[in-house]
Design a protein around this motif. Sequence first.
Motif, short mmCIF file in Angstrom:
data_model
loop_
_atom_site.label_atom_id
_atom_site.label_comp_id
_atom_site.label_asym_id
_atom_site.label_seq_id
_atom_site.Cartn_x
_atom_site.Cartn_y
_atom_site.Cartn_z
N TYR A 62 -4.91 10.36 -0.19
CA TYR A 62 -4.78 10.87 1.17
C TYR A 62 -3.66 10.04 1.81
O TYR A 62 -3.29 8.97 1.30
N VAL A 63 -3.13 10.51 2.90
CA VAL A 63 -2.00 9.81 3.51
C VAL A 63 -2.41 9.25 4.88
O VAL A 63 -2.98 9.98 5.69
N LEU A 64 -2.17 7.98 5.05
CA LEU A 64 -2.45 7.34 6.35
C LEU A 64 -1.14 7.31 7.16
O LEU A 64 -0.08 7.66 6.65
N ASN A 65 -1.22 6.84 8.37
CA ASN A 65 0.00 6.74 9.18
C ASN A 65 0.76 5.44 8.89
O ASN A 65 1.88 5.25 9.33
N GLY A 66 0.08 4.56 8.14
CA GLY A 66 0.72 3.28 7.84
C GLY A 66 -0.16 2.49 6.91
O GLY A 66 -1.30 2.87 6.64
N GLY A 67 0.35 1.38 6.43
CA GLY A 67 -0.38 0.60 5.44
C GLY A 67 -1.43 -0.34 6.00
O GLY A 67 -2.21 -0.91 5.24
N PRO B 71 0.85 -1.19 0.00
CA PRO B 71 0.00 0.00 0.00
C PRO B 71 0.88 1.24 0.00
O PRO B 71 1.84 1.32 0.77
N SER B 72 0.57 2.18 -0.86
CA SER B 72 1.38 3.39 -0.95
C SER B 72 0.56 4.50 -1.61
O SER B 72 -0.15 4.24 -2.59
N PRO B 73 0.72 5.74 -1.12
CA PRO B 73 0.04 6.86 -1.80
C PRO B 73 0.53 7.01 -3.23
O PRO B 73 -0.12 7.61 -4.07
N ALA C 79 -5.09 0.24 5.03
CA ALA C 79 -5.24 -0.01 3.58
C ALA C 79 -5.24 -1.51 3.30
O ALA C 79 -6.05 -2.01 2.52
N GLY D 205 3.90 -0.53 5.32
CA GLY D 205 4.91 0.48 5.66
C GLY D 205 4.41 1.38 6.77
O GLY D 205 3.21 1.45 7.04
N ARG D 206 5.34 2.03 7.43
CA ARG D 206 5.03 3.05 8.43
C ARG D 206 6.00 4.20 8.19
O ARG D 206 6.81 4.16 7.26
N TYR D 207 5.91 5.23 9.06
CA TYR D 207 6.85 6.35 8.97
C TYR D 207 6.77 6.97 7.58
O TYR D 207 5.67 7.15 7.02
N GLY E 133 -6.43 5.79 -2.23
CA GLY E 133 -6.99 7.12 -2.47
C GLY E 133 -5.95 8.19 -2.25
O GLY E 133 -4.87 7.91 -1.73
N1 LIG Z 1 -2.85 6.12 1.48
C1 LIG Z 1 -1.77 5.58 2.13
N2 LIG Z 1 -1.01 6.20 3.03
C2 LIG Z 1 0.03 5.41 3.50
C3 LIG Z 1 1.00 5.78 4.42
C4 LIG Z 1 1.96 4.86 4.77
BR1 LIG Z 1 3.29 5.37 6.03
C5 LIG Z 1 1.99 3.59 4.25
C6 LIG Z 1 1.03 3.22 3.34
C7 LIG Z 1 0.05 4.13 2.97
S1 LIG Z 1 -1.26 3.95 1.86
#
Ligand SMILES: Nc1nc2cc(Br)ccc2s1
Length: 229
Positions: free
Chosen positions: A139-144, A86-88, A147, A112-114, A137
Amino acid sequence: MRIDIVTIFPEFFSVLDISLLGKARQAGIIEVVAHDLRAFTHDRHRTVDDTPYGGGAGMVMKPEPWGEAIDSIVGPGRSDAVLVVPSPAGEPFTQAVARELAAESHLVFACGRYEGIDQRVTDHYEGRMRVRLISLGDYVLNGGEVAVMAMIEAAGRLVPGVVGNPESLVEESHEDGLLEYPSYTKPSVWRDLEVPPVLLSGNHGAVAEWRREQQIERTRRVRPELLSD
Ligand SMILES: Nc1nc2cc(Br)ccc2s1
């Protein structure tokens, strides 16, 4: 289907034992195993991250623990498994992608994190297996982890045998490229709101036509870009 998840929060995925996927796991249709990335560190502090080369804020996940963790799952050499990250910066996650993942026999999810995972991890595994960076999507999460949970549910429910009635998978939003039609059940009047009369008519042809019209109208109103493909 076998699903492996590598994360620093393996307990996050214990909820999968309860939901719909819980029954699929009990039936042996889907096997889910969460692995603690820190189990693949060898220092006293179980370090999984470090400062980024080139400077900048935040921390980057070190490649060594990831290499040991993924190798412990897929072994050395080539693998038929798909590494899903998972990645933005990934490809959009759609119902079509969910169907593609549901057709795989082995998925390995890397949470992933950080600021993310050292780029060399996916670079390395691209030489050994299929690697897919996927975004839920813009937007940014704190980790995967969140997702991955969404992707496992969306793909897992499409695996044959997981959902009781496969028919219920057909008329869903995005299955035919359109949003789903509105649904109603008893009572026929609720707070002065009536069910559309066509749905009470017993005329299956008229019902099907009305539902298709509703799908198109709703898609045009809410997601017009889906109609331009
Ligand atoms: N929309 C997403 N934001 C993030 C942030 C991190 Br840190 C890891 C995976 C994802 S997927």
